[in-house]
Motif scaffolding. Structure first.
Motif, short mmCIF file in Angstrom:
data_model
loop_
_atom_site.label_atom_id
_atom_site.label_comp_id
_atom_site.label_asym_id
_atom_site.label_seq_id
_atom_site.Cartn_x
_atom_site.Cartn_y
_atom_site.Cartn_z
N SER A 7 -3.22 4.07 -12.86
CA SER A 7 -3.75 3.70 -11.56
C SER A 7 -3.21 2.34 -11.15
O SER A 7 -2.66 1.60 -11.98
CB SER A 7 -5.28 3.67 -11.59
OG SER A 7 -5.74 2.70 -12.51
N GLY A 9 -1.07 1.72 -8.39
CA GLY A 9 0.09 1.72 -7.52
C GLY A 9 -0.31 1.89 -6.06
O GLY A 9 -1.23 2.64 -5.74
N GLN A 10 0.37 1.18 -5.18
CA GLN A 10 0.11 1.28 -3.75
C GLN A 10 1.21 0.58 -2.97
O GLN A 10 2.15 0.04 -3.54
CB GLN A 10 -1.24 0.68 -3.40
CG GLN A 10 -1.40 -0.79 -3.69
CD GLN A 10 -2.79 -1.30 -3.29
OE1 GLN A 10 -3.38 -0.83 -2.34
NE2 GLN A 10 -3.29 -2.26 -4.04
N LEU A 11 1.07 0.59 -1.66
CA LEU A 11 1.98 -0.11 -0.77
C LEU A 11 1.56 -1.57 -0.67
O LEU A 11 0.38 -1.87 -0.45
CB LEU A 11 1.96 0.54 0.61
CG LEU A 11 2.75 -0.16 1.72
CD1 LEU A 11 4.24 -0.17 1.42
CD2 LEU A 11 2.46 0.51 3.06
N LEU A 18 0.24 -6.75 -7.66
CA LEU A 18 -0.48 -5.54 -8.03
C LEU A 18 -0.73 -5.57 -9.53
O LEU A 18 0.02 -6.20 -10.28
CB LEU A 18 0.33 -4.28 -7.70
CG LEU A 18 0.47 -3.84 -6.26
CD1 LEU A 18 1.41 -2.64 -6.18
CD2 LEU A 18 -0.87 -3.50 -5.65
N THR A 88 10.31 -1.41 -5.83
CA THR A 88 9.80 -0.11 -5.40
C THR A 88 10.26 0.97 -6.37
O THR A 88 11.46 1.13 -6.63
CB THR A 88 10.30 0.21 -3.98
OG1 THR A 88 9.72 -0.72 -3.07
CG2 THR A 88 9.91 1.63 -3.58
N THR A 119 2.81 6.25 -11.33
CA THR A 119 2.08 5.75 -10.17
C THR A 119 3.09 5.07 -9.25
O THR A 119 3.96 4.32 -9.71
CB THR A 119 0.94 4.80 -10.59
OG1 THR A 119 0.18 4.42 -9.44
CG2 THR A 119 1.45 3.55 -11.28
N GLN A 120 3.00 5.35 -7.96
CA GLN A 120 3.99 4.88 -7.00
C GLN A 120 3.67 3.45 -6.56
O GLN A 120 2.54 3.16 -6.13
CB GLN A 120 4.02 5.78 -5.76
CG GLN A 120 4.96 5.32 -4.66
CD GLN A 120 6.43 5.44 -5.04
OE1 GLN A 120 6.85 6.49 -5.53
NE2 GLN A 120 7.21 4.40 -4.80
N VAL A 121 4.68 2.60 -6.67
CA VAL A 121 4.60 1.24 -6.13
C VAL A 121 5.67 1.12 -5.05
O VAL A 121 6.84 1.38 -5.30
CB VAL A 121 4.84 0.19 -7.23
CG1 VAL A 121 4.97 -1.21 -6.63
CG2 VAL A 121 3.73 0.24 -8.26
N THR A 122 5.23 0.74 -3.85
CA THR A 122 6.16 0.56 -2.74
C THR A 122 6.00 -0.85 -2.21
O THR A 122 4.89 -1.26 -1.85
CB THR A 122 5.89 1.57 -1.63
OG1 THR A 122 6.00 2.90 -2.16
CG2 THR A 122 6.91 1.41 -0.50
#
Length: 125
Positions: A7, A9-11, A18, A88, A119-122
């Protein structure tokens, strides 16, 4: 087989921070974080040995990222500061469920036998 819940990850805007978390369902030994950016191969980000050696970091994140672990909670964290657009990626936690007494950072994917789902990190510019 150990499973993971990742958990965090976010924009986020460039320069922001983060903290990623990865909770394992069972005992783990060496743990690490890897990432895979768009059109890129998976690469090592940070690792921490069960022996207490390390932590170890990729040059691209040294001084900005911090890996830590809470053995009582079977959890590894990745604190990411001063994020850049080139950070990213999908971030994966990895673990070895058997103890290794070798030296070094264990920065290759084949050093680990269990992986999180990612988990995506942008990071926007």
């Amino acid at each position: 087989q150990v499973q993971f819940v990742e958990s965090g990850g976010q924009l986020v805007q460039a320069g922001g921070s983060l903290r990623l978390s990865c909770v394992a369902s069972g005992r783990t030994y060496d743990m690490g974080w890897f990432r895979q950016g768009p059109g890129k191969e998976r690469e090592f980000v940070a690792g921490i040995r069960w022996t207490g050696a390390g932590p170890y970091y990729a040059d691209s994140v040294l001084g900005r990222f911090t890996i830590s672990r809470d053995n009582a909670k079977n959890t590894v964290y990745l604190q990411m500061n001063t994020l850049k657009p080139e950070d990213t990626a999908v971030y994966y936690c990895a673990a070895d469920t058997a103890p290794s007494r070798g030296g070094g950072p264990r920065s290759n994917s084949y050093d680990y036998d269990s992986w999180g789902q990612g988990t995506q990190v942008t990071v926007s510019s």
